[in-house]
Design a protein around this motif. Structure first.
Motif, PDB file in Angstrom:
ATOM      1  N   UNK A 120       0.461  -1.598   0.349  1.00  0.00           N
ATOM      2  CA  UNK A 120      -0.175   0.176  -0.541  1.00  0.00           C
ATOM      3  C   UNK A 120       0.992   1.637   0.112  1.00  0.00           C
ATOM      4  N   UNK A 121       1.875   1.147   0.786  1.00  0.00           N
ATOM      5  CA  UNK A 121       2.722   2.475   0.936  1.00  0.00           C
ATOM      6  C   UNK A 121       3.119   2.709  -0.637  1.00  0.00           C
ATOM      7  N   UNK A 122       3.920   1.813  -1.027  1.00  0.00           N
ATOM      8  CA  UNK A 122       4.185   1.564  -2.514  1.00  0.00           C
ATOM      9  C   UNK A 122       3.321   2.071  -3.523  1.00  0.00           C
ATOM     10  N   UNK A 127       7.140   6.624   0.310  1.00  0.00           N
ATOM     11  CA  UNK A 127       8.001   6.156   1.054  1.00  0.00           C
ATOM     12  C   UNK A 127       9.035   5.671   2.597  1.00  0.00           C
ATOM     13  N   UNK A 128       8.499   6.631   2.985  1.00  0.00           N
ATOM     14  CA  UNK A 128       8.744   6.816   4.408  1.00  0.00           C
ATOM     15  C   UNK A 128       8.465   5.474   4.922  1.00  0.00           C
ATOM     16  N   UNK A 129       6.863   4.973   4.846  1.00  0.00           N
ATOM     17  CA  UNK A 129       6.874   3.816   5.374  1.00  0.00           C
ATOM     18  C   UNK A 129       6.954   2.381   4.325  1.00  0.00           C
ATOM     19  N   UNK A 130       7.162   2.928   3.157  1.00  0.00           N
ATOM     20  CA  UNK A 130       7.815   1.254   2.799  1.00  0.00           C
ATOM     21  C   UNK A 130       8.847   0.775   3.042  1.00  0.00           C
ATOM     22  N   UNK A 154      16.789  -4.834   3.171  1.00  0.00           N
ATOM     23  CA  UNK A 154      17.455  -3.806   3.859  1.00  0.00           C
ATOM     24  C   UNK A 154      17.768  -2.689   2.624  1.00  0.00           C
ATOM     25  N   UNK A 155      18.271  -3.536   1.877  1.00  0.00           N
ATOM     26  CA  UNK A 155      19.097  -2.453   0.685  1.00  0.00           C
ATOM     27  C   UNK A 155      18.835  -1.870   0.296  1.00  0.00           C
ATOM     28  N   UNK A 156      17.267  -2.370   0.046  1.00  0.00           N
ATOM     29  CA  UNK A 156      15.869  -1.135  -0.474  1.00  0.00           C
ATOM     30  C   UNK A 156      16.039   0.275   0.163  1.00  0.00           C
ATOM     31  N   UNK A 157      15.297  -0.626   1.441  1.00  0.00           N
ATOM     32  CA  UNK A 157      14.673   0.316   2.294  1.00  0.00           C
ATOM     33  C   UNK A 157      15.537   1.277   2.524  1.00  0.00           C
ATOM     34  N   UNK A 158      17.091   1.127   2.122  1.00  0.00           N
ATOM     35  CA  UNK A 158      18.002   2.237   2.346  1.00  0.00           C
ATOM     36  C   UNK A 158      17.903   2.709   1.230  1.00  0.00           C
ATOM     37  N   UNK A 159      17.829   2.770   0.552  1.00  0.00           N
ATOM     38  CA  UNK A 159      17.765   3.766  -0.885  1.00  0.00           C
ATOM     39  C   UNK A 159      16.900   4.098  -0.777  1.00  0.00           C
ATOM     40  N   UNK A 160      15.223   3.525  -0.535  1.00  0.00           N
ATOM     41  CA  UNK A 160      14.641   4.656   0.020  1.00  0.00           C
ATOM     42  C   UNK A 160      14.700   5.661   1.017  1.00  0.00           C
ATOM     43  N   UNK A 169      18.141   6.884   9.554  1.00  0.00           N
ATOM     44  CA  UNK A 169      17.712   5.224   8.921  1.00  0.00           C
ATOM     45  C   UNK A 169      18.692   4.585   8.158  1.00  0.00           C
ATOM     46  N   UNK A 170      18.869   4.674   7.420  1.00  0.00           N
ATOM     47  CA  UNK A 170      20.285   4.141   6.254  1.00  0.00           C
ATOM     48  C   UNK A 170      21.362   3.905   7.716  1.00  0.00           C
ATOM     49  N   UNK A 171      21.698   4.379   8.896  1.00  0.00           N
ATOM     50  CA  UNK A 171      22.343   3.946   9.144  1.00  0.00           C
ATOM     51  C   UNK A 171      21.863   2.599  10.439  1.00  0.00           C
TER      52      UNK A 171
END
Length: 220
Positions: A120-122, A127-130, A154-160, A169-171
């Protein structure tokens, strides 16, 4: 529309109905108050969640769950869904899933909430919730031993998170990536990832993340 505007509209609708005999605005006013209640329930749940995260553990155990937290998130979810607020629904779904995963350590219950939140977030461009949902789906994959999937999430989360400027959040994600690297016998990558995470966290005053990084160094 702001919370104050919605409350003022409800007062105006009351006066029109009681003094003017026109009740046509009551339904819209009530929906506006439902939106206010949903926002307030979600925000109250976040405060309780923050208290849980900030509370010191007793003898290595987790703090006690506040029994009010889950009903707040569930009420927000119910209201957002009834209002057709997909963005709000995605956020509430995430927090229900997060509670089951993080507080109750119940990945099986959490994952369906997290997956729907992510979808749903997508759809709504949230992007924050996704990114949050992807992070916690990565945590679930890591716990299940699916390390490649965990790393991908986690990589995709970090990209967003980089896209929206959420660098602390990336850290935080990089700590998880370091644990995954260690589990895959990539210890040099793990410590290099923690070094980068530490630099990001310190640059943004993310002191809690710095403490988690130091803990990860010790454990790895």
């Amino acid at each position: 529309m702001s919370t104050d505007d919605r409350i003022e509209r409800a007062r105006a609708a009351y006066e029109r109905a009681v003094f003017g005999g026109d009740s046509s605005a009551l339904v819209d006013a009530e929906r506006g108050l439902d939106a206010v209640e949903a926002d307030a329930a979600l925000a109250r749940g976040l405060i309780l969640h923050a208290r849980f995260q900030s509370a010191p553990a007793d003898a290595g155990s987790l703090p006690a769950e506040d029994p009010a937290e889950l009903p707040l998130f569930e009420r927000a979810l119910e209201l957002y869904r009834a209002l057709g607020d997909t963005r709000g629904e995605a956020e509430a779904l995430f927090w229900v899933g997060c509670l089951h995963q993080f507080i109750r350590r119940d990945h099986e219950t959490a994952v369906p909430y997290l997956e729907r939140s992510c979808r749903l977030a997508a759809q709504t461009g949230d992007k924050p919730t996704q990114s949050e949902a992807l992070r916690h789906l990565g945590i679930a994959a890591h716990a299940a031993g699916r390390l490649d999937e965990a790393r991908e999430r986690l990589d995709e989360s970090s990209r967003l998170r980089r896209e929206v400027g959420a660098l602390p959040g990336v850290a935080s994600n990089m700590i998880g990536l370091a644990y995954i690297a260690a589990a895959q016998d990539r210890r040099a990558d793990a410590f290099a990832t923690l070094d980068e995470a530490d630099a990001i966290a310190r640059a943004h005053g993310a002191h809690a993340i710095v403490r988690h990084i130091e803990q990860a160094r010790t454990q790895i």
